[in-house]
Scaffold this motif. Structure first.
Motif, PDB file in Angstrom:
ATOM      1  N   ALA A   1      -1.041  28.806  14.119  1.00 47.41           N
ATOM      2  CA  ALA A   1      -0.438  29.376  12.913  1.00 47.41           C
ATOM      3  C   ALA A   1      -0.043  28.278  11.926  1.00 47.41           C
ATOM      4  O   ALA A   1      -0.174  28.440  10.709  1.00 47.41           O
TER       5      ALA A   1
ATOM      6  N   ILE B   1       1.518  30.083   8.575  1.00 46.90           N
ATOM      7  CA  ILE B   1       1.807  31.499   8.481  1.00 46.90           C
ATOM      8  C   ILE B   1       2.668  31.925   9.654  1.00 46.90           C
ATOM      9  O   ILE B   1       2.717  31.245  10.698  1.00 46.90           O
ATOM     10  N   ALA B   2       3.361  33.029   9.512  1.00 51.35           N
ATOM     11  CA  ALA B   2       4.197  33.552  10.600  1.00 51.35           C
ATOM     12  C   ALA B   2       3.304  33.900  11.801  1.00 51.35           C
ATOM     13  O   ALA B   2       2.226  34.495  11.631  1.00 51.35           O
TER      14      ALA B   2
ATOM     15  N   ALA C   1       1.314  38.398  13.020  1.00 48.68           N
ATOM     16  CA  ALA C   1       0.554  38.745  11.823  1.00 48.68           C
ATOM     17  C   ALA C   1      -0.317  39.960  12.089  1.00 48.68           C
ATOM     18  O   ALA C   1      -0.481  40.411  13.234  1.00 48.68           O
TER      19      ALA C   1
ATOM     20  N   ASP D   1       0.593  38.219   6.752  1.00 48.37           N
ATOM     21  CA  ASP D   1       2.003  38.367   7.067  1.00 48.37           C
ATOM     22  C   ASP D   1       2.543  39.475   6.168  1.00 48.37           C
ATOM     23  O   ASP D   1       2.723  39.283   4.956  1.00 48.37           O
TER      24      ASP D   1
ATOM     25  N   THR E   1       5.335  40.765   5.729  1.00 49.87           N
ATOM     26  CA  THR E   1       6.678  40.627   5.153  1.00 49.87           C
ATOM     27  C   THR E   1       6.713  39.667   3.967  1.00 49.87           C
ATOM     28  O   THR E   1       7.674  39.674   3.203  1.00 49.87           O
ATOM     29  N   THR E   2       5.662  38.843   3.790  1.00 51.46           N
ATOM     30  CA  THR E   2       5.637  37.879   2.686  1.00 51.46           C
ATOM     31  C   THR E   2       4.341  37.915   1.884  1.00 51.46           C
ATOM     32  O   THR E   2       4.230  37.206   0.878  1.00 51.46           O
TER      33      THR E   2
ATOM     34  N   GLN F   1       1.640  36.587   2.712  1.00 46.15           N
ATOM     35  CA  GLN F   1       0.888  35.361   2.929  1.00 46.15           C
ATOM     36  C   GLN F   1      -0.340  35.670   3.782  1.00 46.15           C
ATOM     37  O   GLN F   1      -0.261  36.404   4.774  1.00 46.15           O
ATOM     38  N   THR F   2      -1.470  35.102   3.397  1.00 53.45           N
ATOM     39  CA  THR F   2      -2.723  35.334   4.112  1.00 53.45           C
ATOM     40  C   THR F   2      -3.258  34.001   4.642  1.00 53.45           C
ATOM     41  O   THR F   2      -2.936  32.923   4.122  1.00 53.45           O
TER      42      THR F   2
ATOM     43  N   HIS G   1       3.500  45.673   3.005  1.00 60.40           N
ATOM     44  CA  HIS G   1       2.531  45.314   1.969  1.00 60.40           C
ATOM     45  C   HIS G   1       1.904  46.537   1.322  1.00 60.40           C
ATOM     46  O   HIS G   1       1.002  46.397   0.484  1.00 60.40           O
TER      47      HIS G   1
ATOM     48  N   HIS H   1      11.495  31.672  15.737  1.00 57.38           N
ATOM     49  CA  HIS H   1      10.667  32.818  15.402  1.00 57.38           C
ATOM     50  C   HIS H   1      11.191  34.146  15.933  1.00 57.38           C
ATOM     51  O   HIS H   1      10.682  35.196  15.545  1.00 57.38           O
TER      52      HIS H   1
ATOM     53  N   THR I   1      12.326  36.562  13.250  1.00 52.66           N
ATOM     54  CA  THR I   1      11.331  37.047  12.289  1.00 52.66           C
ATOM     55  C   THR I   1      10.547  38.253  12.811  1.00 52.66           C
ATOM     56  O   THR I   1       9.724  38.796  12.071  1.00 52.66           O
TER      57      THR I   1
END
Length: 513
Positions: A265, A271-272, A275, A288, A290-291, A293-294, A356, A391, A394
């Motif tokens: 990751a 990234i988290a 995923a 991700d 929650t953010t 982010q890809t 998302h 983590h 999260t």
């Protein structure tokens, strides 16, 4: 036979001589070898070195013609391809100029082919002779190499075994549509469906290698090659092999919940680790939720550090959206939002989640997601995340995946659709599937059809055809006629008519590939 003189005409008085053969007075300046035109026609034969008879070989099983030394070509009767093959069979044509060639009609059962040929050649200096003659070909039967192999156990030369170790067939259904779209199976002589994949058989090794290259261009796949010796001629040192290619697709699919190794990751963009797999192409694309982010995990990176999915679509739980509020960040069609949801079967439980799906969810909608609270996963990566100080905080209680559209169904229990997808003509395996396996295959196909309806990016890569057996009510677009639970129309699932293709087979025109 025609005689063409190329000497320019002279205005001055020409000397007259007699033909050395018949004594006819001729112009001495235009005469060729002291012969008149009639004697040239009678004594000079420019086609003397050309065959008047030849043999054509045709395979009685596949109706292909032998093009020496070893090629077999497809040619219809009296076609340009067959005429070119007939001319190539004649010795001596390279020394003359071919002016015209055409077929002469013969009885179909006579096993004869006649060709009328017109040629030119310079007989004497400045004199060109044109002559027309016929050549007769005898049609003989000879079995081609491919048809010979079809009567033996060695009917194929190379095999590509495509496998994926997952409990569903959704990836193979999508791969099947890509194969049909690009006609990647045109060289395959047989396609056989097995328990956990599909086998493609080819008559030549290069056809299998082209198919493997196609697989590498559309899905993340790991290929191993092996070969088996089937014959060996000790006198000529000629060996015959069978080649097998084992193509294993990564055991991940769209909408799977992934627990990435922490080191992996960090290497793909920090990234988290927890995923969502939102797309499978030439690489594994994770998100991700929650953010927004890809990250992209290449095939090489995955097989260097392989990992399994934490949960798949069979583990999804239905939730009801109570409230949703966009937070601002947008990435393409993904909009980050904060939603309040509750279990569909337990409205007393309430969860606050980031998702998302802010662009498609509204209060009152049904949504499918993973219920992580109280779930027990037998996964070392997830256990490491749960016990990690960095983590563990999260990990969300609920991770929403996709919106659920309530569909009106027919009496048979299947959704009513005015479109269809084509399927590969596959041969069933040696062991017929059980009843529960057939039900699972039908369920996987129904899930795949729903993905085609909901995902415009997936539809762009495949061919969706109009179903001519059903009446399309709306000319501009085709609505699946979905309704939400409260009875209001849902505008989310529609396939525009501009994206549907006409089925040429139903129109009687046929379709190549």
């Amino acid at each position: 036979m025609e005689v063409i003189n190329q000497h320019p005409s002279a205005h001055q008085t020409a000397a007259t001589i007699l033909c050395c053969n018949c004594g006819t007075p001729i112009d001495g300046t235009l005469s060729a070898g002291a012969l008149c035109q009639e004697c040239i026609r009678l004594t000079v034969d420019i086609s003397s070195g050309i065959q008047r008879e030849a043999v054509l070989h045709i395979c009685g099983d596949c109706d292909r013609w032998l093009s020496p030394p070893t090629s077999w070509v497809v040619a219809s009767p009296e076609s340009r391809e067959l005429l070119a093959l007939c001319l190539r069979k004649l010795r001596g044509l390279s020394k003359v100029r071919i002016i015209d060639a055409s077929f002469v009609w013969t009885e179909p059962h006579s096993r004869r082919v006649k060709v009328k040929i017109t040629i030119q050649q310079e007989a004497f200096e400045g004199t060109i002779i044109q002559q027309t003659f016929e050549v007769e070909y005898v049609v003989a039967n000879q079995q081609c190499f491919d048809c010979k192999k079809s009567y033996t156990h060695h009917t194929w030369r190379a095999c590509v075994q495509v496998r994926q170790k997952v409990p569903h067939k959704r990836t193979f259904l999508y791969l099947e549509q890509l194969i049909l779209r690009h006609s990647a199976h045109r060289d395959a002589i047989n396609i056989k469906e097995v328990h956990d994949g599909i086998d493609f058989f080819f008559s030549a090794r290069n056809g299998a290698e082209r198919f493997v290259d196609f697989l590498n261009s559309v899905v993340p796949v790991h290929v191993n090659k092996s070969q088996e010796l089937i014959s060996h001629d000790i006198h000529t040192s000629t060996k015959q092999y069978k080649f097998s290619y084992s193509a294993e697709i990564v055991p991940l699919c769209k909408d799977d919940l992934l627990a990435l190794p922490v080191k992996l990751a960090r290497s793909v963009g920090n990234i988290a680790p927890l995923a969502l797999c939102y797309r499978i192409g030439t690489a594994i694309n994770v998100l991700d939720a929650t953010t927004l982010q890809t990250a992209s995990i290449s095939t090489k990176e995955y097989w260097h550090t392989p990992f399994a999915y934490l949960a798949n679509v069979q583990d999804l739980t239905e939730f009801i959206v109570l409230d949703i509020e966009p937070l601002g960040p947008v990435k393409g069609h993904l909009i980050l939002a904060e939603a309040t949801v509750s279990l569909a079967n337990d409205m007393d439980s309430t969860y606050y989640v980031r998702t998302h799906l802010g662009g498609v969810l509204h209060p009152g909608d049904s949504v499918m997601g993973y219920h992580l609270t109280g779930s027990n996963f037998n996964n070392d990566q997830y256990d490491a995340l749960s016990s990690s100080r960095a983590h563990s905080s999260t990990i969300p209680d609920v991770l929403l995946v996709k919106k659920l559209y309530a569909r009106k169904k027919k009496a048979s229990g299947k959704a009513s659709r005015n479109w269809k997808l084509k399927r590969l003509a596959k041969e069933e395996g040696d062991v017929l599937p059980r009843k529960q396996d057939m039900e699972r295959l039908e369920r996987d196909f129904e899930l795949f059809l729903r993905e085609v309806e909901e995902d415009g990016e997936m539809r762009a890569g495949i061919r969706v055809y109009k179903d001519g057996g059903k009446k399309v009510e709306n000319k501009d677009e085709m609505d699946v006629d979905d309704e939400t639970v409260d009875g209001s129309e849902d505008e989310g699932v529609k396939i525009p008519m501009s994206q549907l293709l006409e089925d040429m087979e139903e129109m009687g025109l046929g379709e190549e590939g």
